[in-house]
Every structure is written in structure tokens, then in C-alpha cells.
Scaffold this active site. Structure first.
Site, PDB file in Angstrom:
ATOM      1  N   CYS A 186      -8.227 113.841   7.236  1.00 42.60           N
ATOM      2  CA  CYS A 186      -8.646 115.224   7.013  1.00 42.60           C
ATOM      3  C   CYS A 186      -9.625 115.665   8.101  1.00 42.60           C
ATOM      4  O   CYS A 186      -9.216 115.922   9.225  1.00 42.60           O
ATOM      5  CB  CYS A 186      -9.224 115.373   5.608  1.00 42.60           C
ATOM      6  SG  CYS A 186      -9.312 117.095   5.043  1.00 42.60           S
ATOM      7  N   ARG A 193      -7.472 123.917  11.359  1.00 45.30           N
ATOM      8  CA  ARG A 193      -8.277 123.489  10.217  1.00 45.30           C
ATOM      9  C   ARG A 193      -8.035 124.410   9.012  1.00 45.30           C
ATOM     10  O   ARG A 193      -7.625 125.568   9.154  1.00 45.30           O
ATOM     11  CB  ARG A 193      -9.768 123.449  10.584  1.00 45.30           C
ATOM     12  CG  ARG A 193     -10.352 124.806  10.902  1.00 45.30           C
ATOM     13  CD  ARG A 193     -11.850 124.693  11.172  1.00 45.30           C
ATOM     14  NE  ARG A 193     -12.120 124.129  12.470  1.00 45.30           N
ATOM     15  CZ  ARG A 193     -12.985 123.142  12.684  1.00 45.30           C
ATOM     16  NH1 ARG A 193     -13.631 122.589  11.678  1.00 45.30           N
ATOM     17  NH2 ARG A 193     -13.209 122.690  13.900  1.00 45.30           N
ATOM     18  N   HIS A 241      -5.700 112.545   2.177  1.00 42.78           N
ATOM     19  CA  HIS A 241      -6.613 111.463   1.813  1.00 42.78           C
ATOM     20  C   HIS A 241      -5.857 110.356   1.073  1.00 42.78           C
ATOM     21  O   HIS A 241      -5.733 110.400  -0.155  1.00 42.78           O
ATOM     22  CB  HIS A 241      -7.720 111.982   0.893  1.00 42.78           C
ATOM     23  CG  HIS A 241      -8.630 112.985   1.510  1.00 42.78           C
ATOM     24  ND1 HIS A 241      -9.793 112.641   2.152  1.00 42.78           N
ATOM     25  CD2 HIS A 241      -8.545 114.334   1.580  1.00 42.78           C
ATOM     26  CE1 HIS A 241     -10.403 113.729   2.589  1.00 42.78           C
ATOM     27  NE2 HIS A 241      -9.657 114.774   2.259  1.00 42.78           N
ATOM     28  N   GLU A 297      -7.030 107.414   0.653  1.00 41.17           N
ATOM     29  CA  GLU A 297      -8.063 106.623  -0.028  1.00 41.17           C
ATOM     30  C   GLU A 297      -8.429 107.190  -1.396  1.00 41.17           C
ATOM     31  O   GLU A 297      -8.967 106.467  -2.249  1.00 41.17           O
ATOM     32  CB  GLU A 297      -9.312 106.519   0.859  1.00 41.17           C
ATOM     33  CG  GLU A 297     -10.208 107.733   0.898  1.00 41.17           C
ATOM     34  CD  GLU A 297      -9.676 108.879   1.743  1.00 41.17           C
ATOM     35  OE1 GLU A 297     -10.334 109.937   1.770  1.00 41.17           O
ATOM     36  OE2 GLU A 297      -8.602 108.729   2.372  1.00 41.17           O
TER      37      GLU A 297
END
Length: 212
Positions: A78, A105, A171, A173
Site C-alpha cells: 500500500c 495514490r 495488505h 498481512e
């Protein structure tokens, strides 16, 4: 072998926990001295503008670039993808221009527009990767040496790799997904002990990488 996690801002602790879950030691990196002896570095999600300021405040820019030039793997998620882009659409100067790509972004809107998706990432095997997108960027352009690792169903690019640098707009994670971290660990092992890993040329592994 230890992998550093940039810990100046953002969701770095989730990466530390993911590395721990696959048996990899980590170092929280806040100062250049923290990079000594690490075999790779993860750049977490967060606020890329704040991370830019803190990277410069603590003199981390050149040490991180030097680590990459030595062949150590870097992995950005990200905001980390934004930091690694060579082109931010002309809005500002790049921070760590290690991947030849143009990134937009907040491409999906505000945090309320966050979403999750199942993604095909062939380099990680046949099982889809569950990606969580939070104020995520998108890759608008890639250079000739950049490998596209994953796209959304509409064709937009959300994961890339150029040599020893990997970036995702999402993401892994936060989703309990460990395969990207296993890939980085394999690359880090090869960097720390050439010939010991499966990524001698720092190109994408064509088979599956571990399990989720």
C-alpha cells in the site's frame, strides 16, 4: 537471518507478526543503524507522506537505497508501494524509486471505499490470495523490466516485482496471508547466502511459494 520492518509509521506490527508466524526473525527499523545485518526490508502501509518526511528526518533514504542496490529484497504494501514507485504522476518527487512504475495514490477513493478481493497471483501458486485494499494505490504504468504479479478482474495492476523489489497495492498481512512474506524470506536467504535459496537471479519464482 533477520528481515527489517520499517517502523516509523503505519501498520508495521502486522508485518512483524506475520514474519514471526513463519519463523522469521525481524528487526524494527527506525534509524540507519537498525539496517545493519538485515537481509531484507518490508515497507508497511500507512501514510506515505508522513513516511516520506520521517525517512528523510532520520536519514533512512540512502541506507535503504543502498540495501536494495546490494541485492537485498524489499517488499512494500500500500503506502510502501507508493514509496517504491519511480513516478507518482507528477504530483511529487519519488522517495525510493526502485520500481519503474507510475502509481496513483488513493485510486479507489476514501477509507469508506475499502474492499477485499480474491486475487490470482501465479507466482505464489494456484490458490487465490485474499487482498485487503484500504485507500489503496493503483499501478497505471510499468516499465519493461517490471513483472506484473497480479491484476484485478478489470485489468488494473495491483502487484509487481522488479528484480529484488516487490510491491502490492493491498495488505496480505491483514488477511492472514503469508506467501508474499515467504517469497521475501526466500529471496533474503539467497541474498544472505548466495546459492542457498531458490531465487538466484532475483526473478519471480515460477512455482508455488509455501502455503498460505
Amino acid at each position: 537471518m533477520k528481515i527489517g520492518v520499517l517502523a516509523i509509521q503505519g501498520a508495521f506490527i502486522e508485518h512483524v507478526r506475520t514474519l514471526r508466524s513463519i519463523g522469521i526473525d525481524s528487526v524494527e527499523v527506525r534509524l540507519p543503524a537498525d539496517l545493519e545485518g538485515v537481509a531484507g526490508l518490508i515497507l508497511p502501509g500507512g501514510e506515505s507522506t508522513a513516511q516520506r518526511r520521517l525517512i528523510d528526518r532520520w536519514g533512512l533514504r540512502e541506507p535503504i537505497l543502498g540495501l536494495a542496490r546490494e541485492g537485498a529484497p524489499l517488499f512494500g504494501t500500500c503506502a510502501g508501494m507508493i514509496l517504491l514507485a519511480s513516478d507518482l504522476g507528477g504530483s511529487e518527487e519519488p522517495v525510493l524509486p526502485l520500481i519503474d512504475m507510475t502509481v496513483e495514490r488513493n485510486a479507489f477513493g476514501r477509507q469508506l471505499d475499502s474492499f477485499e478481493a480474491e486475487l490470482d497471483v501465479p507466482v505464489l501458486g494456484h490458490q487465490p490470495v485474499h487482498g485487503i485494499f484500504i485507500r489503496a494505490p493503483i499501478v497505471e504504468r510499468t516499465g519493461p523490466d517490471v513483472d506484473v504479479l497480479s491484476r484485478l478482474d478489470d485489468g488494473r495492476i495491483v502487484a509487481v516485482r522488479e528484480r529484488n523489489v516487490v510491491a502490492t497495492a493491498f495488505h496480505p498481512e491483514l488477511a492472514g496471508e503469508t506467501r508474499f512474506h515467504r517469497l521475501i524470506a526466500t529471496m533474503a536467504a539467497e541474498h544472505a547466502d548466495p546459492g542457498a535459496g531458490a531465487c538466484r537471479a532475483h526473478r519471480p519464482t515460477r512455482g508455488a511459494v509455501g502455503t498460505r
